[in-house]
Design a protein around this motif. Sequence first.
Motif, PDB file in Angstrom:
ATOM      1  N   SER A 120       0.983  -1.305  -0.684  1.00  0.00           N
ATOM      2  CA  SER A 120       0.007  -0.334   0.359  1.00  0.00           C
ATOM      3  C   SER A 120       0.898   0.788  -0.349  1.00  0.00           C
ATOM      4  CB  SER A 120      -1.466   0.190   1.409  1.00  0.00           C
ATOM      5  OG  SER A 120      -0.064   0.260   2.188  1.00  0.00           O
ATOM      6  N   ASP A 121      -0.019   2.253   0.032  1.00  0.00           N
ATOM      7  CA  ASP A 121       1.322   3.771   0.012  1.00  0.00           C
ATOM      8  C   ASP A 121       1.143   4.081   1.795  1.00  0.00           C
ATOM      9  OD1 ASP A 121      -1.574   4.944   0.463  1.00  0.00           O
ATOM     10  OD2 ASP A 121      -1.861   5.441  -1.062  1.00  0.00           O
ATOM     11  N   SER A 122       1.017   3.030   2.999  1.00  0.00           N
ATOM     12  CA  SER A 122       1.152   3.241   4.398  1.00  0.00           C
ATOM     13  C   SER A 122       2.400   3.778   3.904  1.00  0.00           C
ATOM     14  CB  SER A 122       1.207   2.716   4.733  1.00  0.00           C
ATOM     15  OG  SER A 122       1.938   1.386   4.558  1.00  0.00           O
ATOM     16  N   GLY A 193      -5.743   1.767  -1.298  1.00  0.00           N
ATOM     17  CA  GLY A 193      -5.940   0.876  -0.060  1.00  0.00           C
ATOM     18  C   GLY A 193      -5.528   0.916   1.360  1.00  0.00           C
ATOM     19  N   THR A 194      -5.738   0.265   2.472  1.00  0.00           N
ATOM     20  CA  THR A 194      -5.380   0.721   3.805  1.00  0.00           C
ATOM     21  C   THR A 194      -4.415  -0.681   3.698  1.00  0.00           C
ATOM     22  OG1 THR A 194      -6.870  -1.049   4.672  1.00  0.00           O
ATOM     23  CG2 THR A 194      -7.349   2.147   4.280  1.00  0.00           C
ATOM     24  N   ARG A 195      -3.551  -0.369   4.488  1.00  0.00           N
ATOM     25  CA  ARG A 195      -2.436  -1.389   5.105  1.00  0.00           C
ATOM     26  C   ARG A 195      -2.748  -2.675   5.050  1.00  0.00           C
ATOM     27  NH1 ARG A 195       3.104  -1.420   8.739  1.00  0.00           N
ATOM     28  NH2 ARG A 195       3.901  -3.184   7.936  1.00  0.00           N
ATOM     29  N   GLN A 196      -4.410  -2.561   6.050  1.00  0.00           N
ATOM     30  CA  GLN A 196      -4.475  -4.263   6.646  1.00  0.00           C
ATOM     31  C   GLN A 196      -5.677  -4.616   5.411  1.00  0.00           C
ATOM     32  OE1 GLN A 196      -7.882  -3.267   9.809  1.00  0.00           O
ATOM     33  NE2 GLN A 196      -7.699  -5.078  10.164  1.00  0.00           N
ATOM     34  N   PHE A 197      -6.460  -3.619   4.787  1.00  0.00           N
ATOM     35  CA  PHE A 197      -6.260  -4.311   2.994  1.00  0.00           C
ATOM     36  C   PHE A 197      -5.739  -5.226   2.832  1.00  0.00           C
ATOM     37  CE2 PHE A 197      -7.821  -3.402  -0.912  1.00  0.00           C
ATOM     38  CZ  PHE A 197      -9.329  -4.347  -1.055  1.00  0.00           C
TER      39      PHE A 197
END
Length: 212
Positions: A120-122, A193-197
């Motif tokens: 992700s882009d986190s 999306g979120t890192r968790q997703f």
Amino acid sequence: MTHSWKKLGTRASALVLGAALALPSLTAHAATAPYTAKEGDTFWKLSKQLNVPLQKLMNVNPNIDPLNIYAGLKLVIPNNGITAASKASPNAVTAQSVTTTAGQSLGFSKVLDIKATAYSDSAEENGWGPVDYFGKPLKLGTIAVDPNVIPLGTRVYVTGYDFSGLPDGGLIATATDKGSAIKGNRIDIFVPGTRQFVSGFGYQSVKVYILK
């Protein structure tokens, strides 16, 4: 004259109603598919790529000079040289192209079996910010690669994954990122999306078509 008719009668009597006749001049070309040669093609190279015996390939192209195969030349290929995946959906494959779910035909030079992950882009995953190796914003279609396997800047078509965050069937992407953990036959696919997703992607085996 009488002798000739006796010969004909003997041959005719050998034919039984419903019997099949072998016609070599027709059967040699019966199971073929058209193919347009590309730069660098040779009969030997095509025979290896398509798993067709070299002599068989030459036999179905009797009027082609083996030393003068050039881009645009029309050839025929025995049907057993066209992969069975050409009838598959959604990713139909012919000798040198793959068709996307949207019906777009993409020419490719080779196919790699790759282990894929997603990122992700986190901030936790991107120490330099949500940008690729060239400093451009991460977006769908960005993948991280080992440049020794897939050179940076290479366009690819990725298929075989199963994840709701990516297009169904396949993804056209460009290798514009790399990472210390991406070594060998590995790619990391950017997913919005979120890192968790995104972590739900896990590890998956995919096919990567190196596009021309």
